[in-house]
Design an enzyme around this catalytic site. Structure first.
Site, PDB file in Angstrom:
ATOM      1  N   SER A 181      -4.467  20.651  -0.349  1.00 43.74           N
ATOM      2  CA  SER A 181      -3.866  19.802   0.950  1.00 43.74           C
ATOM      3  C   SER A 181      -2.435  19.873   0.630  1.00 43.74           C
ATOM      4  CB  SER A 181      -4.442  18.466   1.017  1.00 43.74           C
ATOM      5  OG  SER A 181      -4.542  17.894  -0.717  1.00 43.74           O
TER       6      SER A 181
ATOM      7  N   HIS B 288      -7.081  24.884   4.947  1.00 45.49           N
ATOM      8  CA  HIS B 288      -6.996  23.717   4.598  1.00 45.49           C
ATOM      9  C   HIS B 288      -8.109  22.915   5.476  1.00 45.49           C
ATOM     10  CE1 HIS B 288      -4.938  19.454   4.332  1.00 45.49           C
ATOM     11  NE2 HIS B 288      -6.040  19.439   3.624  1.00 45.49           N
TER      12      HIS B 288
ATOM     13  N   GLU C  34      -6.328  23.900   9.024  1.00 46.77           N
ATOM     14  CA  GLU C  34      -4.899  24.133   8.750  1.00 46.77           C
ATOM     15  C   GLU C  34      -4.700  25.496   8.099  1.00 46.77           C
ATOM     16  OE1 GLU C  34      -0.971  21.526   7.871  1.00 46.77           O
ATOM     17  OE2 GLU C  34      -2.658  21.149   6.624  1.00 46.77           O
TER      18      GLU C  34
ATOM     19  N   ASN D 173      -0.503  16.781   6.470  1.00 43.60           N
ATOM     20  CA  ASN D 173      -0.144  15.613   5.270  1.00 43.60           C
ATOM     21  C   ASN D 173       1.308  15.488   5.310  1.00 43.60           C
ATOM     22  OD1 ASN D 173      -2.544  14.821   4.364  1.00 43.60           O
ATOM     23  ND2 ASN D 173      -2.708  16.814   3.115  1.00 43.60           N
TER      24      ASN D 173
HETATM   25  N1  CAA Z   1     -22.161  14.908   8.579  1.00 47.81           N
HETATM   26  C1  CAA Z   1     -23.096  14.748   9.850  1.00 47.81           C
HETATM   27  N2  CAA Z   1     -22.661  13.643  10.386  1.00 47.81           N
HETATM   28  C2  CAA Z   1     -21.696  12.693  10.013  1.00 47.81           C
HETATM   29  C3  CAA Z   1     -20.851  12.800   8.966  1.00 47.81           C
HETATM   30  C4  CAA Z   1     -21.321  14.298   7.952  1.00 47.81           C
HETATM   31  N3  CAA Z   1     -20.706  14.511   7.018  1.00 47.81           N
HETATM   32  N4  CAA Z   1     -20.089  11.976   8.513  1.00 47.81           N
HETATM   33  C5  CAA Z   1     -20.509  11.019   9.603  1.00 47.81           C
HETATM   34  N5  CAA Z   1     -21.442  11.413  10.650  1.00 47.81           N
HETATM   35  C6  CAA Z   1     -21.967  10.916  11.722  1.00 47.81           C
HETATM   36  C7  CAA Z   1     -22.429   9.368  11.343  1.00 47.81           C
HETATM   37  O1  CAA Z   1     -23.530   9.570  10.890  1.00 47.81           O
HETATM   38  C8  CAA Z   1     -22.259   8.641  12.906  1.00 47.81           C
HETATM   39  O2  CAA Z   1     -23.356   9.055  13.538  1.00 47.81           O
HETATM   40  P1  CAA Z   1     -23.592   8.012  14.355  1.00 47.81           P
HETATM   41  O3  CAA Z   1     -22.879   7.784  15.716  1.00 47.81           O
HETATM   42  O4  CAA Z   1     -24.991   8.570  15.189  1.00 47.81           O
HETATM   43  O5  CAA Z   1     -24.136   6.867  13.847  1.00 47.81           O
HETATM   44  C9  CAA Z   1     -21.105   9.477  13.445  1.00 47.81           C
HETATM   45  O6  CAA Z   1     -20.813  10.834  12.693  1.00 47.81           O
HETATM   46  C10 CAA Z   1     -19.809   8.557  13.418  1.00 47.81           C
HETATM   47  O7  CAA Z   1     -19.677   8.166  12.274  1.00 47.81           O
HETATM   48  P2  CAA Z   1     -19.535   6.650  11.923  1.00 47.81           P
HETATM   49  O8  CAA Z   1     -20.121   5.682  12.945  1.00 47.81           O
HETATM   50  O9  CAA Z   1     -19.857   6.358  10.377  1.00 47.81           O
HETATM   51  O10 CAA Z   1     -17.794   6.322  12.156  1.00 47.81           O
HETATM   52  P3  CAA Z   1     -16.966   6.761  13.038  1.00 47.81           P
HETATM   53  O11 CAA Z   1     -17.338   6.739  14.473  1.00 47.81           O
HETATM   54  O12 CAA Z   1     -15.730   6.023  12.704  1.00 47.81           O
HETATM   55  O13 CAA Z   1     -16.762   8.361  12.594  1.00 47.81           O
HETATM   56  C11 CAA Z   1     -15.507   9.959  11.764  1.00 47.81           C
HETATM   57  C12 CAA Z   1     -16.388   8.776  11.556  1.00 47.81           C
HETATM   58  C13 CAA Z   1     -15.731  10.871  12.317  1.00 47.81           C
HETATM   59  C14 CAA Z   1     -15.110  10.312  10.076  1.00 47.81           C
HETATM   60  C15 CAA Z   1     -14.135   9.055  12.364  1.00 47.81           C
HETATM   61  O14 CAA Z   1     -13.845   8.003  11.692  1.00 47.81           O
HETATM   62  C16 CAA Z   1     -12.918   9.788  12.275  1.00 47.81           C
HETATM   63  O15 CAA Z   1     -12.804  10.721  12.787  1.00 47.81           O
HETATM   64  N6  CAA Z   1     -12.098   9.269  11.053  1.00 47.81           N
HETATM   65  C17 CAA Z   1     -10.729   9.948  10.910  1.00 47.81           C
HETATM   66  C18 CAA Z   1     -10.977  11.296   9.802  1.00 47.81           C
HETATM   67  C19 CAA Z   1      -9.694  11.679   9.576  1.00 47.81           C
HETATM   68  O16 CAA Z   1      -8.606  11.570   9.719  1.00 47.81           O
HETATM   69  N7  CAA Z   1      -9.811  12.679   8.698  1.00 47.81           N
HETATM   70  C20 CAA Z   1      -8.916  13.571   8.093  1.00 47.81           C
HETATM   71  C21 CAA Z   1      -8.659  13.044   6.900  1.00 47.81           C
HETATM   72  S1  CAA Z   1      -7.017  14.027   6.065  1.00 47.81           S
HETATM   73  C22 CAA Z   1      -7.814  15.240   5.459  1.00 47.81           C
HETATM   74  O17 CAA Z   1      -9.065  15.639   5.173  1.00 47.81           O
HETATM   75  C23 CAA Z   1      -6.783  16.208   5.023  1.00 47.81           C
HETATM   76  C24 CAA Z   1      -6.289  15.765   3.782  1.00 47.81           C
HETATM   77  O18 CAA Z   1      -5.506  16.831   3.095  1.00 47.81           O
HETATM   78  C25 CAA Z   1      -6.032  14.308   3.119  1.00 47.81           C
END
Ligand code: CAA
Length: 291
Positions: A128, A149, A161, A199
């Site tokens: 990352s 990434h 990325e 990031n």
């Molecule tokens: N596989 C399959 N389905 C999944 C899953 C997975 N790994 N994780 C979650 N889901 C499903 C859930 O079961 C849920 O299904 P339902 O709607 O049927 O209940 C659905 O996806 C939505 O999940 P949640 O209801 O738990 O929560 P949500 O609506 O908030 O969605 C999320 C979850 C997609 C993670 C959303 O919150 C989101 O987009 N969050 C931001 C994530 C983000 O910013 N990621 C980048 C992080 S930074 C990074 O990764 C880089 C780094 O270097 C740090």
């Protein structure tokens, strides 16, 4: 005869993923779902067992929601193997590394992969924030080392990325980007500067949210609600930090601070204190929230 350039990515059939944590297991899953044979490697069997459970959970959710058929889940499993030795990567055509975010550990692994694998295999890193150029310099094939990434959770997030190191060839970038497209994801190219694009922008926002909490500007719930309802972010910044891992956020901020030398990237002391206390977010059961 060597294959023509545009045919090279079609020849990538077996992908090796090194590191079976949250990111590595997700990466292995999406490659296997897209029809690639996948070898997922980690040092210890319990980590691989946990990765299998995570993948199973994700595939089951997709089947339950009708996003994939039960037969697709079974076929995905048939394409995915796990192993505790790098020897299992002997037939890999392309590698994605997703081990711990530690520059020395990654350089050592890249040198070892370079010594073992055929010279035409591309070595991608899911780092990352660590320099792709320095990972390339640990090998004799820096033109075939690039950043790939993925975002967490990998099976859901459409972005990859793609990071071009100082000496990464245009051909390697093209092959890596084609692979992203075959995974159904969108590749976006970034230059090899600390934190790349994602990031560089995300972590200062999370850090500022932690400063706001430390200074009593708002409660965690208030800060997260402002960003969720006011800016339409799917998660507030403190919830997202817990989700990413507070240790990971701190490590990335330190890379930004050291690599760019600007005090605006200085990690908030509250973040440092929570990490020192072992409050790492969701994975440890406590961060800004309790789980
Ligand atoms: N596989 C399959 N389905 C999944 C899953 C997975 N790994 N994780 C979650 N889901 C499903 C859930 O079961 C849920 O299904 P339902 O709607 O049927 O209940 C659905 O996806 C939505 O999940 P949640 O209801 O738990 O929560 P949500 O609506 O908030 O969605 C999320 C979850 C997609 C993670 C959303 O919150 C989101 O987009 N969050 C931001 C994530 C983000 O910013 N990621 C980048 C992080 S930074 C990074 O990764 C880089 C780094 O270097 C740090």
């Amino acid at each position: 005869m060597l294959p023509r350039k545009h045919e090279r990515e079609q020849l990538i059939k077996t992908v090796g993923v090194v590191g079976a944590g949250a990111m590595g297991s997700g990466i292995a899953q999406v490659f296997a779902q897209a029809g690639f044979s996948v070898q997922l490697v980690d040092l210890a069997q319990p980590i691989l067992d946990r990765a299998r459970a995570t993948i199973d959970n994700s595939l089951t959710k997709f089947v339950e929601k009708g996003k994939i058929a039960a037969a697709d889940r079974d076929a995905t499993w048939r394409r995915l193997s796990t192993a505790t030795s790098l020897d299992a990567l002997a037939n890999a055509d392309y590698i994605v590394e997703a081990i711990v975010e530690d520059a020395n550990a990654k350089c050592e692994l890249f040198a070892s992969l370079d010594a073992r694998l055929s010279p035409d295999v591309i070595l991608a890193s899911n780092t990352s924030s660590i320099s792709i150029t320095s990972l390339g310099a640990a090998t004799k094939r820096p033109d075939k080392v690039l950043g790939m990434h993925f975002m967490n959770p990998v099976p859901l997030m459409p972005l990859v990325e793609m990071v071009r190191g100082q000496t990464t060839s245009a051909e390697s970038m093209r092959i890596g980007s084609e692979l992203c497209t075959r995974l159904g994801k969108t590749p976006v190219e970034a230059a090899d500067y600390p934190g790349f694009i994602a990031n560089r922008i995300l972590m200062p926002m999370i850090n500022e949210a932690i400063y706001a909490l430390m200074e009593g500007v708002g409660t965690p719930e208030a800060i997260d609600t402002v960003m969720k309802l006011g800016m339409n972010h799917p998660m507030g910044p403190l919830t997202l930090a817990d989700f990413i891992g507070l240790d990971v956020c701190l490590a990335i901020l330190d890379v930004l601070h050291e690599g760019l030398g600007d005090p605006k990237y200085r990690a908030c002391p509250l973040l440092r204190r929570l990490v020192a206390a072992g409050h790492l977010g969701r994975k440890s059961g406590q961060g800004f929230y309790k789980y």
